[in-house]
Design an enzyme around this catalytic site. Structure first.
Site, PDB file in Angstrom:
ATOM      1  CG  HIS A  64      -0.518   0.301   2.620  1.00  0.00           C
ATOM      2  ND1 HIS A  64      -0.201  -0.749   3.385  1.00  0.00           N
ATOM      3  CD2 HIS A  64      -0.171   1.401   3.003  1.00  0.00           C
ATOM      4  CE1 HIS A  64       0.375  -0.301   4.509  1.00  0.00           C
ATOM      5  NE2 HIS A  64       0.491   1.336   4.558  1.00  0.00           N
ATOM      6  CG  ASP A 109       0.168  -4.115   2.966  1.00  0.00           C
ATOM      7  OD1 ASP A 109       0.513  -3.570   1.958  1.00  0.00           O
ATOM      8  OD2 ASP A 109      -0.148  -3.344   3.997  1.00  0.00           O
ATOM      9  CB  SER A 203       2.808   2.257   6.086  1.00  0.00           C
ATOM     10  OG  SER A 203       1.588   1.934   6.766  1.00  0.00           O
TER      11      SER A 203
END
Length: 257
Positions: A64, A109, A203
């Site tokens: 992402h 992910d 992230s």
């Protein structure tokens, strides 16, 4: 409510020089300048992520975190006072578990980036090895990044923050997030009483458990660091065959189901 742990880069100029909070990732401390030579800073589409240098040509991060005009910085500690050995790279190739670049909050992910040219090792730049054994529930894990140190309000630090959290049983995260499937290729990590957590802007960064690179920051509760709302991390060990295959040039290798 859940939060994908990226953060708008538009906020960086406004907030990266904000007054330091007593809440230091969240609930952590300033990382030692010498403890994160593998940690990379990723900018894309006005967002910020982290990542991990695997070797001189490859970086591992979250799917992402993909976007246009990606810039990857290595050797960074202070964003205001850069180290002399900071290096900038851009992606030459990107690889995803699924050719359609699809992922969910609990599956796939993960993204491998081949850099446009090799990185030169230096005092503040060195790769992190892939894990040699699977993660164990109960392990003490280290999470790090330049993400917000307060939540839900945003306060971006100048230097990365590090925090120790625990690797928890997956069922703890299923209790917190009922939408999670019975099984997934994600790890559950945090502090049950809250107070320490990765958050927006972290992230793609690493989760290091008992000295091994076991997870990639993916998503978690919003606000961050709430009691009984741990974070979710892509399981690196479960993706070893795919990672090693891509790096070796086998683009036909498939991700685990």
């Amino acid at each position: 409510m859940v939060l994908i742990r990226v953060l708008a880069n538009l906020l960086i100029l406004q907030l990266s020089y904000a007054q330091k909070s007593s809440e230091l990732v969240i609930g952590g401390d300033e990382c030692n300048i010498n403890e994160h030579p593998f940690l990379v800073l990723v900018y894309y589409d006005d967002y910020q992520c982290g990542g991990t240098l695997l070797n001189e040509e490859w970086v591992l991060t979250a799917a992402h975190c993909n976007g246009k005009d990606m810039e990857i910085y290595l050797g960074v500690h202070s964003k205001k006072v850069p180290n002399k050995d900071v290096q900038r790279r851009v992606p030459k190739e990107k690889f995803f578990c699924d050719s359609s670049k699809t992922y969910t909050k609990w599956n796939k992910d993960i993204m491998l980036i081949r850099l446009d040219r090799p990185v030169r090792k230096s005092a503040h730049i060195a790769p992190l090895s892939l894990p040699s054994s699977p993660p164990s529930v109960g392990s003490v894990c280290r999470v790090m990044g330049w993400g917000t140190i307060t939540s839900p309000q945003v306060t971006l630090p100048d230097v990365p923050r590090c925090a120790n959290i625990n690797l928890l049983d997956y069922e703890v995260c299923r209790a917190a997030y009922p939408e999670l499937p019975a099984t997934s290729r994600t790890l559950c990590a945090g502090i049950l009483e809250g107070g320490k957590d990765s958050c927006g802007g972290d992230s793609g960064g690493p989760l290091i458990c008992n000295g091994q690179f076991q997870g990639i920051v993916s998503w978690g509760g919003d606000p961050c660091a709430q009691p009984h709302e741990p974070g979710l991390y892509t399981n690196v060990f479960d993706h070893l065959d795919w990672i090693k295959g891509i790096i070796a040039g086998n683009t036909d290798v498939t991700c685990p189901l």
